[in-house]
Design an enzyme around this catalytic site. Structure first.
Site, PDB file in Angstrom:
ATOM      1  N   ASP A 117       4.012  68.550  22.150  1.00 20.99           N
ATOM      2  CA  ASP A 117       4.547  67.367  23.022  1.00 20.99           C
ATOM      3  C   ASP A 117       4.076  67.715  24.253  1.00 20.99           C
ATOM      4  O   ASP A 117       3.938  68.825  24.657  1.00 20.99           O
ATOM      5  CB  ASP A 117       6.020  67.177  23.025  1.00 20.99           C
ATOM      6  CG  ASP A 117       6.479  66.375  21.827  1.00 20.99           C
ATOM      7  OD1 ASP A 117       5.683  65.977  20.971  1.00 20.99           O
ATOM      8  OD2 ASP A 117       7.625  66.645  21.727  1.00 20.99           O
TER       9      ASP A 117
HETATM   10  N1  URA Z   1       8.621  69.267  17.579  1.00 17.48           N
HETATM   11  C1  URA Z   1       8.931  68.649  18.648  1.00 17.48           C
HETATM   12  O1  URA Z   1       9.951  68.168  18.717  1.00 17.48           O
HETATM   13  N2  URA Z   1       8.081  68.719  19.766  1.00 17.48           N
HETATM   14  C2  URA Z   1       6.861  69.494  19.623  1.00 17.48           C
HETATM   15  O2  URA Z   1       6.244  69.500  20.584  1.00 17.48           O
HETATM   16  C3  URA Z   1       6.899  70.271  18.439  1.00 17.48           C
HETATM   17  C4  URA Z   1       7.797  70.087  17.380  1.00 17.48           C
END
Ligand code: URA
Length: 239
Positions: free
Chosen positions: A102
């Site tokens: 993310d």
């Molecule tokens: N899980 C999440 O919530 N975000 C990420 O970036 C990777 C795994």
């Protein structure tokens, strides 16, 4: 010399199996000649065309990046935000991320131009462990960890059993640091797993990808994987 189907797969056009189909179906030419024999070997100087389009062949490269927060896991962004490939301006190959982190998640991200390798790493059937460290609002208890271990019900299905442990808890600030190891790659999975148990994730970092760690890297830095590391990752994906 490499097998034709491997060369096509590495160019990211298709999986190796699909590449074999393309060859058998008569959609592949080598040096302007139709080749329908699987296992035909080609060298870097041979001109390979798939459905009339010349293959742009690049030497396969493999990197790990310590992705900082506030960077998009993509090769371009229409809003002009920083993307992970911005850290690789001096790398001539057209690399792209394997899976995603993310915007606000930091940590270990793999990038390559090897389509077959990327597909193998992301294949849902394979189980490459990824370890995250999350700072969450609230005090996480042993019972909460058991929920992670059993699997958490999300709107797109129940998560596979995860490994979880509390690293520390700040009773004054009411926050906890929790390490969570999962092998699936559902969208925003870790954040949603915590949310399902009533915890808001304040910070999230991926610390490990299989046996790889961020050791020696600062946020925004990258390094090339060693041939041995690439081989080990491949082996994990076929088991
Ligand atoms: N899980 C999440 O919530 N975000 C990420 O970036 C990777 C795994």
């Amino acid at each position: 010399m490499e097998r034709l189907q491997k060369v096509i797969a590495q160019a990211g056009i298709a999986s190796r199996r699909k590449a074999e189909e393309l060859i058998v179906q008569g959609k592949v030419k080598v040096n302007d000649e139709l080749v329908q024999t699987l296992g035909t070997k080609v060298s870097a100087n041979d001109k390979v065309e798939v459905e009339g389009v010349p293959l742009e062949r690049e030497e396969p490269v493999y990197f790990m990046l310590y992705k900082p927060r506030g960077v998009i896991t993509a090769v371009a962004d229409d809003k002009g935000r920083k993307v992970v490939t911005d850290f690789f301006v001096e790398v001539p190959q057209r690399i792209y991320p394997i899976g995603r982190l993310d915007y606000q998640t930091s940590g270990l991200l793999l990038l390559t131009n090897d389509g077959a390798f990327a597909n193998a790493m992301m294949h849902p059937k394979h189980t490459v462990d990824k370890t995250y460290v999350a700072k969450v609002e609230g005090l996480v208890k042993k019972g909460d960890l058991n929920e992670f271990k059993k699997g958490v019900e999300l709107e797109d299905g129940k998560t596979a059993p995860a490994k979880a442990k509390v690293i520390s808890r700040d009773t004054a600030k009411k926050t906890s640091i929790v390490e969570l190891t999962i092998h699936e790659g559902k969208n925003r999975q870790v954040r949603r797993m915590f949310e399902a148990l009533g915890f808001k994730v304040l910070k999230l970092k991926r610390e490990r990808y299989a046996f790889l760690t961020l050791q020696g890297l600062n946020a925004g830095e990258y390094r090339e994987l060693t041939p041995h590391e690439v081989k080990q990752l491949r082996q994990l994906a076929v088991t």
